[in-house]
Design a protein around this motif. Structure first.
Motif, PDB file in Angstrom:
ATOM      1  N   ASP A  46       0.817  -1.209   0.000  1.00 58.20           N
ATOM      2  CA  ASP A  46       0.000   0.000   0.000  1.00 58.20           C
ATOM      3  C   ASP A  46       0.853   1.262   0.000  1.00 58.20           C
ATOM      4  OD1 ASP A  46      -2.883  -0.599  -0.051  1.00 58.20           O
ATOM      5  OD2 ASP A  46      -2.399  -1.834   1.677  1.00 58.20           O
ATOM      6  N   MET A  47       2.032   1.200   0.580  1.00 59.02           N
ATOM      7  CA  MET A  47       2.932   2.340   0.516  1.00 59.02           C
ATOM      8  C   MET A  47       3.388   2.569  -0.927  1.00 59.02           C
ATOM      9  SD  MET A  47       2.842   3.467   3.547  1.00 59.02           S
ATOM     10  CE  MET A  47       4.109   4.738   3.464  1.00 59.02           C
ATOM     11  N   VAL A  48       3.573   1.495  -1.674  1.00 59.62           N
ATOM     12  CA  VAL A  48       3.910   1.613  -3.095  1.00 59.62           C
ATOM     13  C   VAL A  48       2.758   2.270  -3.854  1.00 59.62           C
ATOM     14  CG1 VAL A  48       4.283   0.304  -5.230  1.00 59.62           C
ATOM     15  CG2 VAL A  48       5.560  -0.285  -3.162  1.00 59.62           C
ATOM     16  N   VAL A  49       1.528   1.805  -3.591  1.00 62.40           N
ATOM     17  CA  VAL A  49       0.365   2.381  -4.264  1.00 62.40           C
ATOM     18  C   VAL A  49       0.245   3.865  -3.941  1.00 62.40           C
ATOM     19  CG1 VAL A  49      -2.151   2.345  -4.427  1.00 62.40           C
ATOM     20  CG2 VAL A  49      -0.886   0.192  -4.365  1.00 62.40           C
ATOM     21  N   THR A  50       0.429   4.232  -2.683  1.00 64.06           N
ATOM     22  CA  THR A  50       0.368   5.642  -2.298  1.00 64.06           C
ATOM     23  C   THR A  50       1.429   6.455  -3.026  1.00 64.06           C
ATOM     24  OG1 THR A  50      -0.535   5.116  -0.111  1.00 64.06           O
ATOM     25  CG2 THR A  50       0.515   7.262  -0.358  1.00 64.06           C
ATOM     26  N   ASP A  51       2.631   5.902  -3.143  1.00 63.53           N
ATOM     27  CA  ASP A  51       3.698   6.598  -3.865  1.00 63.53           C
ATOM     28  C   ASP A  51       3.324   6.804  -5.330  1.00 63.53           C
ATOM     29  OD1 ASP A  51       6.801   7.381  -3.652  1.00 63.53           O
ATOM     30  OD2 ASP A  51       6.459   6.386  -5.584  1.00 63.53           O
ATOM     31  N   ILE A  53       0.312   7.045  -6.572  1.00 63.32           N
ATOM     32  CA  ILE A  53      -0.733   8.069  -6.608  1.00 63.32           C
ATOM     33  C   ILE A  53      -0.125   9.462  -6.482  1.00 63.32           C
ATOM     34  CG2 ILE A  53      -2.655   9.047  -5.269  1.00 63.32           C
ATOM     35  CD1 ILE A  53      -3.477   6.114  -4.639  1.00 63.32           C
ATOM     36  N   ALA A  54       0.777   9.626  -5.514  1.00 62.59           N
ATOM     37  CA  ALA A  54       1.387  10.938  -5.276  1.00 62.59           C
ATOM     38  C   ALA A  54       2.332  11.324  -6.407  1.00 62.59           C
ATOM     39  CB  ALA A  54       2.135  10.922  -3.944  1.00 62.59           C
ATOM     40  N   ARG A  55       3.153  10.401  -6.834  1.00 64.23           N
ATOM     41  CA  ARG A  55       4.186  10.679  -7.844  1.00 64.23           C
ATOM     42  C   ARG A  55       3.558  11.097  -9.174  1.00 64.23           C
ATOM     43  NH1 ARG A  55       9.447   9.515  -7.692  1.00 64.23           N
ATOM     44  NH2 ARG A  55       9.080   8.380  -5.751  1.00 64.23           N
ATOM     45  N   HIS A  56       2.435  10.456  -9.512  1.00 62.49           N
ATOM     46  CA  HIS A  56       1.803  10.737 -10.806  1.00 62.49           C
ATOM     47  C   HIS A  56       0.597  11.676 -10.669  1.00 62.49           C
ATOM     48  CE1 HIS A  56       4.305   7.810 -12.963  1.00 62.49           C
ATOM     49  NE2 HIS A  56       4.241   7.101 -11.850  1.00 62.49           N
ATOM     50  N   PHE A  85       4.403  12.625   1.492  1.00 65.17           N
ATOM     51  CA  PHE A  85       3.704  12.748   0.219  1.00 65.17           C
ATOM     52  C   PHE A  85       2.906  14.046   0.084  1.00 65.17           C
ATOM     53  CE2 PHE A  85       3.973   8.075   0.918  1.00 65.17           C
ATOM     54  CZ  PHE A  85       4.751   7.752  -0.199  1.00 65.17           C
ATOM     55  N   LYS A  86       2.797  14.787   1.187  1.00 67.10           N
ATOM     56  CA  LYS A  86       2.028  16.039   1.180  1.00 67.10           C
ATOM     57  C   LYS A  86       0.577  15.793   0.778  1.00 67.10           C
ATOM     58  CE  LYS A  86       5.954  17.975   2.078  1.00 67.10           C
ATOM     59  NZ  LYS A  86       6.287  18.224   3.510  1.00 67.10           N
ATOM     60  N   LEU A  87       0.027  14.693   1.284  1.00 63.55           N
ATOM     61  CA  LEU A  87      -1.355  14.337   1.017  1.00 63.55           C
ATOM     62  C   LEU A  87      -2.047  14.016   2.347  1.00 63.55           C
ATOM     63  CD1 LEU A  87      -0.938  11.915  -2.034  1.00 63.55           C
ATOM     64  CD2 LEU A  87      -1.854  14.245  -2.107  1.00 63.55           C
ATOM     65  N   PRO A  88      -3.305  14.409   2.493  1.00 64.92           N
ATOM     66  CA  PRO A  88      -4.029  14.089   3.726  1.00 64.92           C
ATOM     67  C   PRO A  88      -4.454  12.624   3.748  1.00 64.92           C
ATOM     68  CG  PRO A  88      -5.486  15.205   2.200  1.00 64.92           C
ATOM     69  CD  PRO A  88      -4.120  15.220   1.563  1.00 64.92           C
ATOM     70  N   VAL A  89      -4.540  12.064   4.936  1.00 66.49           N
ATOM     71  CA  VAL A  89      -5.002  10.690   5.119  1.00 66.49           C
ATOM     72  C   VAL A  89      -6.263  10.713   5.971  1.00 66.49           C
ATOM     73  CG1 VAL A  89      -4.460   8.385   5.987  1.00 66.49           C
ATOM     74  CG2 VAL A  89      -2.641   9.798   4.996  1.00 66.49           C
ATOM     75  N   GLU A  90      -7.350  10.168   5.439  1.00 63.96           N
ATOM     76  CA  GLU A  90      -8.575  10.028   6.216  1.00 63.96           C
ATOM     77  C   GLU A  90      -8.394   8.848   7.167  1.00 63.96           C
ATOM     78  OE1 GLU A  90     -11.803   9.425   3.529  1.00 63.96           O
ATOM     79  OE2 GLU A  90     -11.244  11.112   2.235  1.00 63.96           O
ATOM     80  N   VAL A  91      -8.636   9.048   8.455  1.00 62.76           N
ATOM     81  CA  VAL A  91      -8.450   7.999   9.460  1.00 62.76           C
ATOM     82  C   VAL A  91      -9.811   7.598  10.025  1.00 62.76           C
ATOM     83  CG1 VAL A  91      -7.326   7.348  11.614  1.00 62.76           C
ATOM     84  CG2 VAL A  91      -6.153   8.893  10.013  1.00 62.76           C
TER      85      VAL A  91
END
Length: 253
Positions: A46-51, A53-56, A85-91
């Motif tokens: 999931d860290m790869v998927v997040t990267d 998403i952020a990278r692209h 990643f400078k992205l918010p995470v909904e918890v």
């Protein structure tokens, strides 16, 4: 020895698999604009998927479940993701009253007592919060891979879930070596518990390190039969789960 040192391997077709994963994520964002979320477990995949998403710069929201039983190292990834990643995470957290009632009724170690109680705990701490994460959304993204277990051996890139949403699994054909090669190449933050021989990390009471030669998910619910090793987040037929969860919650005085 770190997980990167153990598992980082360049394999044939890696670049193509990365490109395809990006295309799957882009399709999810295009076809479900504003109504798609990555349900991240905070594991390596999931860290790869997040990267990706952020990278692209792919317009997919990030959400995670804070079950109240996560390792401290896992919980610490949430602010780290937001910073890196400078992205918010909904918890999403379980309902406090449901947790209090469950623990009062069955104890802190109920998950070891029976499969029904373990699934009941997962229902309160994972399934119910996930339902709130997905409420109003038409699609979600996971880090599922076919290699993870026999139960996941036929995971497709795109599939319907049991509620009629679309579920995207962009890393379905990735290997464990691919995951760590990507993490190493792109300096992706990851859970330090992976360096302690925990390839699959869930709640603290239900996760242990694995030994050489053990299956990928051997450290999850290790006291149960292999066929039972799902919490209900990634099964097509949740009908067997729901009566257990509802009956346990329904026992409140």
């Amino acid at each position: 020895m770190t997980a990167i040192a153990l598992y980082d391997r360049a394999t044939k077709g890696f670049d193509d698999r990365v490109a395809h994963a990006v295309s799957v994520l882009q399709a999810a964002a295009r076809d479900h604009a504003g109504t798609v979320v990555q349900a991240t477990s905070l594991g390596a995949e999931d860290m790869v998927v997040t990267d990706l998403i952020a990278r692209h710069k792919i317009a997919i929201a990030l959400g995670t479940l804070e079950t109240g039983k996560l390792h401290a190292q896992t919980s610490a990834l949430i602010p780290r993701i937001e910073e890196h990643f400078k992205l918010p995470v909904e918890v999403y957290r379980p309902e406090a009253d449901a947790v209090i009632h469950f623990v009062k009724s069955y104890g802190e170690k109920a998950m070891y007592e029976s499969l029904d109680l373990r699934k009941g705990c997962c229902g309160i701490r994972k399934l119910e919060p996930l339902s709130r994460m997905l409420n109003g959304r038409t699609a979600w993204v996971t880090g599922l891979r076919r290699e993870q277990s026999n139960n996941r051996g036929d995971v497709p890139f795109v599939e319907p879930d049991d509620k009629g949403r679309v579920k995207y699994n962009p890393l379905a054909d990735w290997t464990w070596n691919d995951v760590w090669h990507y993490i190493a190449l792109n300096n992706v933050p990851y859970n330090p518990l992976h360096d302690e021989f925990m390839p699959s990390i869930g709640c603290e009471p239900c996760t242990r390190a694995i030994a050489v030669g053990e299956d990928f998910r051997a450290g999850r619910w290790w006291w149960e039969d292999e066929k039972a090793k799902e919490c209900g987040l990634h099964v097509h037929d949740d009908a067997a789960e729901e009566p257990v969860v509802s009956s346990l919650i329904g026992d409140r005085p």
